[in-house]
Write a protein that holds these residues in place. Structure first.
Motif, PDB file in Angstrom:
ATOM      1  N   MET A 171       0.731  -1.239   0.047  1.00 13.26           N
ATOM      2  CA  MET A 171      -0.161  -0.120  -0.028  1.00 13.26           C
ATOM      3  C   MET A 171       0.846   0.896   0.005  1.00 13.26           C
ATOM      4  N   THR A 172       0.798   1.986  -0.655  1.00  8.69           N
ATOM      5  CA  THR A 172       1.194   3.653  -1.182  1.00  8.69           C
ATOM      6  C   THR A 172       0.363   4.603   0.696  1.00  8.69           C
ATOM      7  N   GLU A 173       1.389   5.706   0.884  1.00  6.12           N
ATOM      8  CA  GLU A 173       0.769   6.457   1.442  1.00  6.12           C
ATOM      9  C   GLU A 173      -0.258   6.514   0.965  1.00  6.12           C
ATOM     10  N   ALA A 174      -0.288   7.107   0.301  1.00  6.03           N
ATOM     11  CA  ALA A 174      -1.916   8.192  -0.136  1.00  6.03           C
ATOM     12  C   ALA A 174      -3.377   6.518   0.010  1.00  6.03           C
ATOM     13  N   GLU A 175      -2.685   5.848  -0.157  1.00  5.64           N
ATOM     14  CA  GLU A 175      -3.685   4.753  -0.226  1.00  5.64           C
ATOM     15  C   GLU A 175      -3.820   4.228   1.190  1.00  5.64           C
ATOM     16  N   PHE A 176      -2.969   4.075   1.880  1.00  5.44           N
ATOM     17  CA  PHE A 176      -3.512   3.763   3.934  1.00  5.44           C
ATOM     18  C   PHE A 176      -3.780   4.983   4.189  1.00  5.44           C
ATOM     19  N   LEU A 177      -3.941   6.724   4.005  1.00  8.13           N
ATOM     20  CA  LEU A 177      -4.877   7.829   4.170  1.00  8.13           C
ATOM     21  C   LEU A 177      -5.976   6.854   3.944  1.00  8.13           C
ATOM     22  N   ALA A 178      -6.055   7.100   2.558  1.00  7.40           N
ATOM     23  CA  ALA A 178      -7.487   6.679   2.283  1.00  7.40           C
ATOM     24  C   ALA A 178      -8.444   6.284   3.262  1.00  7.40           C
ATOM     25  N   ALA A 179      -7.689   4.760   3.059  1.00 10.94           N
ATOM     26  CA  ALA A 179      -8.425   4.338   4.369  1.00 10.94           C
ATOM     27  C   ALA A 179      -8.735   3.560   5.053  1.00 10.94           C
ATOM     28  N   LEU A 180      -7.615   4.764   5.682  1.00 11.67           N
ATOM     29  CA  LEU A 180      -7.604   5.617   7.094  1.00 11.67           C
ATOM     30  C   LEU A 180      -8.406   6.938   7.162  1.00 11.67           C
ATOM     31  N   ARG A 181      -9.189   6.981   6.502  1.00 16.85           N
ATOM     32  CA  ARG A 181     -10.032   7.960   5.937  1.00 16.85           C
ATOM     33  C   ARG A 181     -11.891   7.538   6.676  1.00 16.85           C
ATOM     34  N   GLN A 182     -12.059   6.020   6.081  1.00 19.12           N
ATOM     35  CA  GLN A 182     -13.221   5.642   6.184  1.00 19.12           C
ATOM     36  C   GLN A 182     -13.426   4.468   7.583  1.00 19.12           C
ATOM     37  N   LEU A 183     -12.990   4.599   9.286  1.00 21.55           N
ATOM     38  CA  LEU A 183     -12.524   4.719   9.893  1.00 21.55           C
ATOM     39  C   LEU A 183     -13.404   5.682  10.935  1.00 21.55           C
ATOM     40  N   PRO A 184     -13.772   5.733  11.756  1.00 22.04           N
ATOM     41  CA  PRO A 184     -14.425   5.985  12.955  1.00 22.04           C
ATOM     42  C   PRO A 184     -12.973   7.801  12.994  1.00 22.04           C
ATOM     43  N   LEU A 185     -13.766   8.831  12.369  1.00 22.64           N
ATOM     44  CA  LEU A 185     -12.736   9.920  12.953  1.00 22.64           C
ATOM     45  C   LEU A 185     -13.633  10.778  14.073  1.00 22.64           C
ATOM     46  N   HIS A 186     -13.128  10.869  14.888  1.00 27.52           N
ATOM     47  CA  HIS A 186     -13.442  12.867  15.595  1.00 27.52           C
ATOM     48  C   HIS A 186     -13.330  13.498  14.970  1.00 27.52           C
ATOM     49  N   PRO A 187     -14.265  14.511  15.544  1.00 28.07           N
ATOM     50  CA  PRO A 187     -14.182  15.673  14.019  1.00 28.07           C
ATOM     51  C   PRO A 187     -13.467  16.681  14.642  1.00 28.07           C
ATOM     52  N   GLY A 188     -12.696  16.380  15.258  1.00 30.00           N
ATOM     53  CA  GLY A 188     -10.883  17.038  15.350  1.00 30.00           C
ATOM     54  C   GLY A 188      -9.965  16.995  14.842  1.00 30.00           C
ATOM     55  N   ALA A 189     -10.621  15.163  13.948  1.00 29.59           N
ATOM     56  CA  ALA A 189      -9.407  15.270  12.372  1.00 29.59           C
ATOM     57  C   ALA A 189      -9.464  15.927  11.375  1.00 29.59           C
ATOM     58  N   HIS A 190     -10.676  16.825  11.533  1.00 33.54           N
ATOM     59  CA  HIS A 190     -11.115  17.335   9.928  1.00 33.54           C
ATOM     60  C   HIS A 190     -10.024  16.383   8.550  1.00 33.54           C
ATOM     61  N   SER A 191     -11.151  15.470   9.411  1.00 33.73           N
ATOM     62  CA  SER A 191     -11.543  14.103   7.520  1.00 33.73           C
ATOM     63  C   SER A 191      -9.545  13.501   7.662  1.00 33.73           C
ATOM     64  N   LEU A 192      -8.654  14.069   8.568  1.00 38.86           N
ATOM     65  CA  LEU A 192      -7.043  13.373   7.910  1.00 38.86           C
ATOM     66  C   LEU A 192      -6.555  14.316   7.039  1.00 38.86           C
ATOM     67  N   THR A 193      -7.842  15.102   6.900  1.00 37.86           N
ATOM     68  CA  THR A 193      -7.153  16.407   5.866  1.00 37.86           C
ATOM     69  C   THR A 193      -5.687  17.381   5.780  1.00 37.86           C
ATOM     70  N   ASP A 194      -5.786  17.679   7.400  1.00 32.23           N
ATOM     71  CA  ASP A 194      -4.852  18.724   8.229  1.00 32.23           C
ATOM     72  C   ASP A 194      -3.579  18.074   8.603  1.00 32.23           C
ATOM     73  N   ASP A 195      -2.754  19.211   9.136  1.00 32.44           N
ATOM     74  CA  ASP A 195      -1.623  18.735   9.388  1.00 32.44           C
ATOM     75  C   ASP A 195      -2.062  18.678  11.136  1.00 32.44           C
ATOM     76  N   THR A 196      -2.392  18.968  11.517  1.00 31.18           N
ATOM     77  CA  THR A 196      -3.064  18.545  12.705  1.00 31.18           C
ATOM     78  C   THR A 196      -4.256  18.569  13.290  1.00 31.18           C
ATOM     79  N   ALA A 197      -4.868  18.114  14.519  1.00 31.27           N
ATOM     80  CA  ALA A 197      -5.989  17.756  14.984  1.00 31.27           C
ATOM     81  C   ALA A 197      -6.047  18.710  15.608  1.00 31.27           C
TER      82      ALA A 197
END
Ligand SMILES: Nc1ncnc2c1ncn2[C@@H]1O[C@H](COP(=O)(O)OP(=O)(O)O)[C@@H](O)[C@H]1O
Ligand SMILES: Cc1ncc(C[n+]2csc(CCOP(=O)(O)OP(=O)(O)O)c2C)c(N)n1
Ligand SMILES: [Mg+2]
Length: 300
Positions: free
Chosen positions: A1-27
């Motif tokens: 898996m590439t980093e981008a593929e792994f991040l795309a899969a992570l975005r399907q997991l239960p995310l905290h609203p403060g995760a900013h959909s895992l598209t930002d530098d910080t939570a």
């Protein structure tokens, strides 16, 4: 898996609203801003690098993510692997003390483990910041200019020098001792629409900002700010500019702001956002095809 593929899969997991959909530098958690980054021996630094430089880089890389949100560091957690090298550990601790003092950032805690003999070191730091205006990666608007602080490409040239090329200490220092732009980030934070730091490369990180903002971005290679040391080392032709724009490890700030707005710190306009999608590259007026690699990606 590439980093981008792994991040795309992570975005399907239960995310905290403060995760900013895992598209930002910080939570974001209440008034706090959280980030974590890892250095792997042989991937992020060279096995022969000085332990004090590794400690500096570990802290600086994390504080750079806080800088991108305009945050003030509150403290850090350290995950450290022992490998039976007492001298290395002592030098790392001394270097970490220097870096923590330099950035006025105290230690909050962490974890210590042992590695099998000869396993590469993996060092992780988690940084917590506060009081962040936190411009998101996704806030660029059509018509905004794209800016960078400082100069681009110095650390990439420094890595080539660390690997054996002849070149000045200044470029080597850019690779070994990155300077997180905390003061610039704090000054820019309230005035910009979007901001992130450049860790993987100007082109790939600008493309990420455009994608997060649902916009297209055009970058002019001719506008990319190169240091005199970089220009003397690599030249200023198209190949040298492409190398600078894709090498990564810059830890400068990349931000979107209205083109006509006066900025509180020096920065260079390298492109513009428009309606649409994707990254377009030009050199002056000449359109350029995108290079095969826009920047550093793990497992690509
Ligand atoms: N292994 C992981 N588990 C959870 N979230 C992750 C993981 N790796 C990256 N992320 C999240 O993905 C987003 C992008 O990460 P990354 O590109 O590494 O950011 P940066 O370059 O600013 O460190 C961030 O929100 C980060 O928290
Ligand atoms: C020995 C060595 N080889 C190659 C590089 C180049 N490099 C490795 S990781 C990386 C990008 C930054 O690391 P990453 O883990 O992606 O940090 P993040 O974007 O999560 O902050 C770059 C440019 C390096 N720094 N050191
Ligand atoms: Mg990261």
């Amino acid at each position: 898996m590439t980093e981008a593929e792994f991040l795309a899969a992570l975005r399907q997991l239960p995310l905290h609203p403060g995760a900013h959909s895992l598209t930002d530098d910080t939570a974001t958690l209440g008034r706090y801003i959280l980030t974590t980054d890892t250095l792997v021996e042989g991937v992020h630094y060279l096995a022969g690098d000085r332990p004090a430089d590794v400690a500096w880089k570990l802290l600086a890389q994390n504080l750079s993510d806080l800088a991108a949100k305009g945050a003030t560091p509150v403290g850090v957690l350290l995950n450290y692997p022992l490998r039976g090298a007492d001298d290395w550990d002592a030098a790392f601790l001394a270097g970490l003390a220097t870096a923590l003092t330099h950035f006025s950032t105290p230690l909050l805690g962490g974890d210590t483990v042992s590695l099998p003999p000869h396993a590469p070191r993996v060092l992780t730091l988690t940084a917590i910041g506060a009081d962040a205006p936190a411009p998101p990666r996704s806030g660029a608007r059509a018509g905004d200019a794209l800016y960078v602080t400082g100069t681009i490409g110095d650390a990439g040239a420094g890595l080539a020098i660390a690997l054996g090329k002849d070149g000045p200490a200044e470029l080597l220092a850019a690779y070994r001792r990155p300077q997180p732009r905390l003061a610039e980030g704090q000054a820019l934070g309230p005035h910009v629409h979007a901001m992130m730091d450049i860790s993987d490369g100007l082109l790939i990180d600008a493309e990420r900002m455009a994608a997060a903002s649902d916009l297209a971005v055009t970058i002019d290679l001719a506008a990319i700010p190169l240091s005199p040391a970089y220009a003397a080392f690599a030249g200023t032709d198209r190949a040298a500019r492409l190398a600078a724009a894709t090498a990564g490890d810059d830890y400068q700030l990349l931000f979107a702001a209205p083109a006509e707005r006066a900025l509180p710190v020096p920065a260079t306009c390298v492109g513009h956002f428009t309606h649409g999608t994707a990254l377009t590259l030009k050199h002056g007026v000449q359109p350029l095809p995108l290079p095969g690699k826009l920047g550093f990606q793990h497992a690509s």
